[in-house]
Design a protein around this motif. Sequence first.
Motif: not given
Length: 956
Positions: A240-245
């Motif tokens: 699962k990828y998120a662009n804001d950690k």
Amino acid sequence: MPRLFRYYLWVGLVFSLHLSTFAHANDKGFIKTADGVIVYPSANYTGNTREVRLQVISDDIIRVMASPGKVVPGLLGFMTVARAASTVDWEMEEESDAIVLTTAKLVVKVSKDKGFIQFMDRQGNIIAAEQKVNSRVFKPEVYGGQPSWKIKQDFALSPGEAIYGLGQHQDGIFNYRDQQVFFFQNNTEVAIPFMVSSKHYGILWDNYSITKAGDTREYQAINALQLYSSRGENGWLTAKYANDKRHPENIILEQAVSNIPFEFLGDSKKYLPETFDIANGLINYEGEIASEFSGDHKFKFTYAGYVKVWIDGELLLDRWRQAWNPGTAVLNIPMEKGRKYKFRMEWIPDGGESYLTMKWLNPLPGKNENTFSFDSEAGQQLDYYFVYGRNLDEVIAGYRKLTGKAPIVPRWALGKWQSRERYKTGAEILETVQKFREKGIPLDNIVLDWSYWKEDQWGSQEFDAERFPDPGAMIRKLHDVYHTHFMISVWPKFYEGIPAYQKFADSGWLYKRNIADRQRDWIGKGYVSTFYDAFNKDARKAFWDLVYKNIGSLGVDAWWMDASEPDILSNVSPGKRKEQIGLTAAGIAAETLNAYPLENAKGIYDNARATHPDQRVFLLTRSGYGGSQRYGATIWSGDIASRWFDMKAQIVAGLNFSLSGLPYWSMDIGGFSVEKRYEHAKGEDLNEWRELNTRWYQFGAFCPVFRVHGQFPYREIYNIAPDGHPAYESMLYYDRLRYRLLPYIYSLAGSTYFDDYTPMRALIMDFGADEKVKNIGDEYMFGNSLLINPVYTYKARERDVYLPGTAGWYDLYSGKYYEGGQQIKAAAPYERMPIFVKAGSILPMGPDLQYTDEKPADTVTLFVYMGADADFVLYEDEGSNYNYEKGAYSEVPIHYDAGKRSLVIGDRKGSFKGMLKKRQFKVVWVNSSKPQAFDPSATAATTKIYRGKKILIQYP
């Protein structure tokens, strides 16, 4: 003709002859030689081995060579300097199935048919042995159009046997039994192919190719495991990828993944989704894992950025490394056959190019449980040395007999070093040293890191005149005004187009593939560069001439040899590194690769010593190999991270490095690379930063070389914390304590040369009879008296300490006595690290100093820790030259007799120019009924004038 080219020619000639004459060599299948025996086993049983040769080097060292053709006994590798001694008495006899070779200390038996070897003591007890079945393998390989062999040798281990040494690695593993060590020189990883056993033997594997040691099976990708997605689907994990950690719940993409392949440069850009923001994003890998094996599974991670791993909800891994310099971690996880384990891994790449892999090994099959192997990808013959000793000191002495003694470091090198990445101007260097002197902080060496040249002139070895307008005057002021030595960083790297590059290129001394690839580095707009061929003697001399003309002639005291792996391009695969090098002056890169840092150091050491024969050469190198110690090299542990785990890992790294036979080791105190939260820290981050540096500094004060270095924030004591702060006061205390202990520390250096001693000592070296110390890698002896126990946990104010059972122990700070053989909770207040002194110790203390040569030790206080007999030899010499090799030194033997409660300061042996003819000895007695702190101001029970003749001092 280069040595390996001559070797290829020789092998080609003798191999063709060997096949025709093999059957006629000896009807009995063996030949006795002047220095050993040659056995001709059946290739059907021996993994293609047609000749096995044993060569007697000494009573306790046997060289073993084997080949699919004819062994070449005269071939010495880059590491070794010792040859067979003609004076060694040995005998050979034939048994029905074996040849037995006997020396004064060893019995070596080699099977006639199978060629396997057993090493025994004179009583017939097996010390070590090659595996009896299929233990040796030769597999033909071709590299660069030239023939070579993949070589593997298996050794049998005894139950409970522990394995150490093998260089310096960052996995936090102390006992390498059932583990894998990978020999590929890399930033923070140093390959030394010498293993030592708790059974008091060592094996020096004479090979320079990419090698695996220990459990040499190939790690597998995770798709060889049973994988289940977060929804229970068979065959993959869910990514699962998120662009804001900061908001991992905002998922931009969900994927099925069955491999995590971001291992080398370019992989993350190649395999990560284009929509993922690697600089700011976060990835969660979720699901379950299972295996059809029961037992300990090894999971190996390559990582950069932040990575956390949970199994069944338990956090087992929490690491950070700078995005440009990945680290490794190994988890040993017990798993039951067929059971599913919940798995989650969180990765914050924390940079524009980052790294993450996860690989695994199933439990060792039963036939491999008691096996230790060396597996090298290239070589012309199998070649190793078996070294035996009554203890590990004797084993290491055997290693140095083979690879060379460690010269005594200059006395100033044992003082405090200050460095940072980096001092940008000459003025900064002078201002820093001036402040140390004004604040009374002891210092001996200031270090100038890279990029002192003009941006586009890397490899010129010239100062940028704008920032360093008069480097000669700067160095003279450091010497004459501040009494400080100066070390400078030099790289074997050249930018394309500069005059030095052109000269080396025209002479054929450069590796040109990186130039052909037009590969740019990370400086400014990026520049195309390569490294010189350190295997070429003329190139080594030219490199020295270049650095000496432009830098050394100005008065440089020591050389920092950075990126000596060679790090032509960081984070590339071993295959890419070999491709970048191709052919060296000594042969194909596949067969020579790991020896580069050894030859690079040889060039500076040999030429520097020839240029200034009266000045001890000191090298600090980021990589090394077996034999590096003979070139005056101290190895440091590279660009490690400023984190608590990384501090702990340095303890193990330093101990195994020392057990590899190289006595001088260093690290960046405080760690090199810094998390962003520390760069302008406030509040709790600032508190943690100060405590981390304080604890690391306490540890570093008791390493062979005491050296502070790292990226911003600046690492000077006064830049970490202000005067009066506990961090400042603690660091100043240990700095001063280091200088008070110089008579002790310099005597260790003398013993390191004359007696092949090891200053930084794993407990297994001195207390091997105590089974509990086999796996203790977070405490150690500094010399024969001081038990050092670094504190590596934030906010810890005590730590578990094991006091070995073969001695009693005194708390250094209070003098309180403890019986050995027990685990205690030792107090560890912020300002102090637990240190204990072994009962039966003589600890000499010298004067308070600002630099090592400020004044002579005309008064030495001897702290005598009673409870057992004690011995110490106070060693002294001229401190900066090689006259000690000619006998210019003195030794004062000191003995405490516990039964008589008397101390004898014996007759001085030897002399040297400038030696004190007379000095005071003060004696402070410490016993279990009379605690006494190790205090410079302690009142001595006795004071005696010593003029070189024996003095008897009785306990009052």
